[in-house]
Motif scaffolding. Structure first.
Motif, PDB file in Angstrom:
ATOM      1  N   THR A 293       0.811  -1.222   0.000  1.00 58.40           N
ATOM      2  CA  THR A 293       0.000   0.000   0.000  1.00 58.40           C
ATOM      3  C   THR A 293       0.843   1.272   0.000  1.00 58.40           C
ATOM      4  N   SER A 294       2.154   1.144   0.006  1.00 59.05           N
ATOM      5  CA  SER A 294       3.010   2.327   0.064  1.00 59.05           C
ATOM      6  C   SER A 294       3.089   3.018  -1.298  1.00 59.05           C
ATOM      7  N   GLY A 295       3.469   4.295  -1.259  1.00 67.01           N
ATOM      8  CA  GLY A 295       3.701   5.043  -2.487  1.00 67.01           C
ATOM      9  C   GLY A 295       2.462   5.774  -2.985  1.00 67.01           C
ATOM     10  N   ARG A 296       2.705   6.796  -3.792  1.00 67.44           N
ATOM     11  CA  ARG A 296       1.620   7.564  -4.384  1.00 67.44           C
ATOM     12  C   ARG A 296       1.042   6.788  -5.564  1.00 67.44           C
ATOM     13  N   PRO A 297      -0.287   6.725  -5.680  1.00 65.85           N
ATOM     14  CA  PRO A 297      -0.889   6.015  -6.812  1.00 65.85           C
ATOM     15  C   PRO A 297      -0.665   6.760  -8.120  1.00 65.85           C
ATOM     16  N   LEU A 298      -0.581   6.015  -9.214  1.00 70.43           N
ATOM     17  CA  LEU A 298      -0.503   6.591 -10.557  1.00 70.43           C
ATOM     18  C   LEU A 298      -1.902   6.562 -11.174  1.00 70.43           C
ATOM     19  N   VAL A 299      -2.339   7.695 -11.707  1.00 69.08           N
ATOM     20  CA  VAL A 299      -3.704   7.807 -12.217  1.00 69.08           C
ATOM     21  C   VAL A 299      -3.684   8.465 -13.592  1.00 69.08           C
ATOM     22  N   ARG A 300      -4.419   7.845 -14.539  1.00 67.77           N
ATOM     23  CA  ARG A 300      -4.675   8.454 -15.841  1.00 67.77           C
ATOM     24  C   ARG A 300      -6.117   8.957 -15.855  1.00 67.77           C
ATOM     25  N   VAL A 301      -6.316  10.258 -16.103  1.00 66.42           N
ATOM     26  CA  VAL A 301      -7.669  10.805 -16.120  1.00 66.42           C
ATOM     27  C   VAL A 301      -7.845  11.740 -17.314  1.00 66.42           C
ATOM     28  N   ARG A 302      -9.087  11.890 -17.735  1.00 67.92           N
ATOM     29  CA  ARG A 302      -9.425  12.782 -18.852  1.00 67.92           C
ATOM     30  C   ARG A 302     -10.666  13.581 -18.472  1.00 67.92           C
ATOM     31  N   PHE A 303     -10.642  14.874 -18.755  1.00 68.59           N
ATOM     32  CA  PHE A 303     -11.773  15.733 -18.418  1.00 68.59           C
ATOM     33  C   PHE A 303     -12.134  16.627 -19.592  1.00 68.59           C
ATOM     34  N   GLU A 304     -13.416  16.974 -19.633  1.00 67.97           N
ATOM     35  CA  GLU A 304     -13.921  17.932 -20.610  1.00 67.97           C
ATOM     36  C   GLU A 304     -13.842  19.313 -19.977  1.00 67.97           C
ATOM     37  N   GLY A 305     -12.824  20.043 -20.294  1.00 60.69           N
ATOM     38  CA  GLY A 305     -12.712  21.402 -19.792  1.00 60.69           C
ATOM     39  C   GLY A 305     -11.797  21.534 -18.586  1.00 60.69           C
ATOM     40  N   VAL A 306     -11.281  22.739 -18.406  1.00 62.00           N
ATOM     41  CA  VAL A 306     -10.314  23.024 -17.354  1.00 62.00           C
ATOM     42  C   VAL A 306     -10.954  22.985 -15.976  1.00 62.00           C
TER      43      VAL A 306
END
Length: 405
Positions: A293-306
């Motif tokens: 459970t150690s360490g920062r998770p890696l995440v791929r995300v996409r959003f419509e707009g800032v």
């Protein structure tokens, strides 16, 4: 006998230019803690101890501290082999001192050890190129560890004195492993294979290598099939692939324990594990994964707009992020700044223009410039980085052009 299988530590590795040594310290602490909680007798580290042939001082110190703690004063056996990211000579170099403390390094396939007894009473009773037999306090039966660190066909043939190098890696390993197993791996002891190779089930799907991993399989030529594992081996502890997976169960479980941290965004949101194996002579092993459970998770995300992107970033401050932002037009410098100010873990920002006509017009305008290489570079920079190149970047580019010319 209880064994902990781990691999692909890649100590010193960064995420792009982001330093991760503190995360690696934390996950090493966690592996040590699990080893103590599970009352493990043996730890095997199946290669890629470091991320480069010339690791940083911090990475070297972390490796030796972690292995010393795992070995528990020579009372617990630790076997660590080299992977394709490791220098065999660097891995082998501390072995003379480490062995006394229960740590056995295997940098090259030709390594064998002289008989010894560790400070904690572990006895190395027999050894030759590719295999070592140990006697652990409290066990009447021996442990045999067949160890094959990373080597391509050419290197393995040279190390093992094989003249016909055209035979290929599979033929060499079939012969080498078969001879060792026939000599050592009977039902009177526990028999392990520890290797850092690209292993697959013949006729099955080829496992996928991580995006930024140095490939050791090119077109399947250097793939090692599980059918090459000799009878008598009860568990194959594999290293190289970063996702926990069971490649095959015949003739024995062949398991990739995976990396302890996510090291590229192809591993985004993957859970990470060590493997706990319970083995006794002549019996099928029992094994299970134990989540890290150690360490920062890696995440791929996409959003419509800032706005959506900034709102999500504010609620996930601990993640490393690969962020795609889709907008009607290209991101402005102000928008890019607001995104980066919202989160300190954005590793990659990918702007995506929803209107194809806008992108096409931008590209067309650049192509119209034809010979203006500075404008072409500026467009490339915008596409890759999502922002305008500043004066310093453009000056460096022009300086590079002058050097080339």
């Amino acid at each position: 006998m209880k064994i902990l299988h781990t691999s692909d530590w890649h100590l010193g590795k960064r995420l792009n230019e982001r330093e991760r040594i503190q995360e690696q310290v934390e996950v090493m602490d966690e592996i040590v803690r699990i080893t103590e909680e599970e009352n493990v007798d043996v730890v095997v580290v199946a290669g890629d101890l470091f991320d480069t042939f010339n690791p940083s001082v911090e990475a070297i110190e972390l490796l030796y501290r972690a292995l010393h703690r795992l070995a528990n004063g020579g009372k617990r056996l630790v076997v660590a082999i080299a992977g394709n990211h490791d220098s065999p000579d660097r891995v082998d170099s501390p072995d003379v001192l480490a062995r006394q403390h229960g740590i056995f390094f295997v940098g090259s396939p030709k390594v064998h050890f002289n008989s010894t007894v560790t400070d904690g009473g572990i006895e190395l009773s027999r050894s030759e190129k590719g295999i070592s037999e140990f006697r652990l306090p409290g066990y009447e039966y021996p442990l045999r560890v067949m160890h094959t660190p990373y080597a391509n066909s050419l290197r393995l043939c040279r190390f093992l004195g094989v003249e016909e190098q055209e035979e290929g890696l599979r033929a060499v390993l079939r012969e080498h492993w078969g001879v060792l197993a026939a000599k050592y791996c009977d039902n009177a002891g526990v028999n392990l294979l520890v290797t850092h190779l690209y292993v697959a089930r013949e006729g099955g799907d080829m496992p996928e290598e991580p995006e930024d991993e140095r490939p050791i399989n090119i077109g399947g030529a250097d793939a090692v099939y599980t059918s090459l594992i000799p009878d008598g081996i009860q568990y194959a502890a594999l290293g190289h692939l970063h996702r926990w997976q069971v490649v095959d169960t015949v003739p024995c479980p062949a398991v990739y324990s995976g990396s302890p941290l996510g090291y590229s965004f192809s591993e985004a949101e993957q859970n990470k594990y060590v493997t706990i194996v319970e083995a006794e002579p002549g019996q099928e092993v029992r094994f299970e994964k134990r989540r890290l459970t150690s360490g920062r998770p890696l995440v791929r995300v996409r959003f419509e707009g800032v706005e959506q992107a900034v709102a999500w970033l504010a609620g996930h401050p601990e993640a490393w992020v690969e962020l795609t932002v889709a907008t009607d037009t290209y991101l402005t410098a102000a928008e890019t700044k607001s995104i980066h100010e919202a989160h300190d873990g954005i590793v990659c920002l990918i702007p995506e223009v929803k209107e194809a006509s806008v992108s096409d017009e931008r590209v067309a305008s650049i192509h119209d410039l034809r010979s203006d290489v500075n404008a072409l570079f500026a467009e490339y920079f915008r596409r890759r980085k999502g922002q305008e190149p500043n004066d310093e970047i453009m000056a460096l580019f022009k300086e590079t052009l002058s050097i080339e010319n």
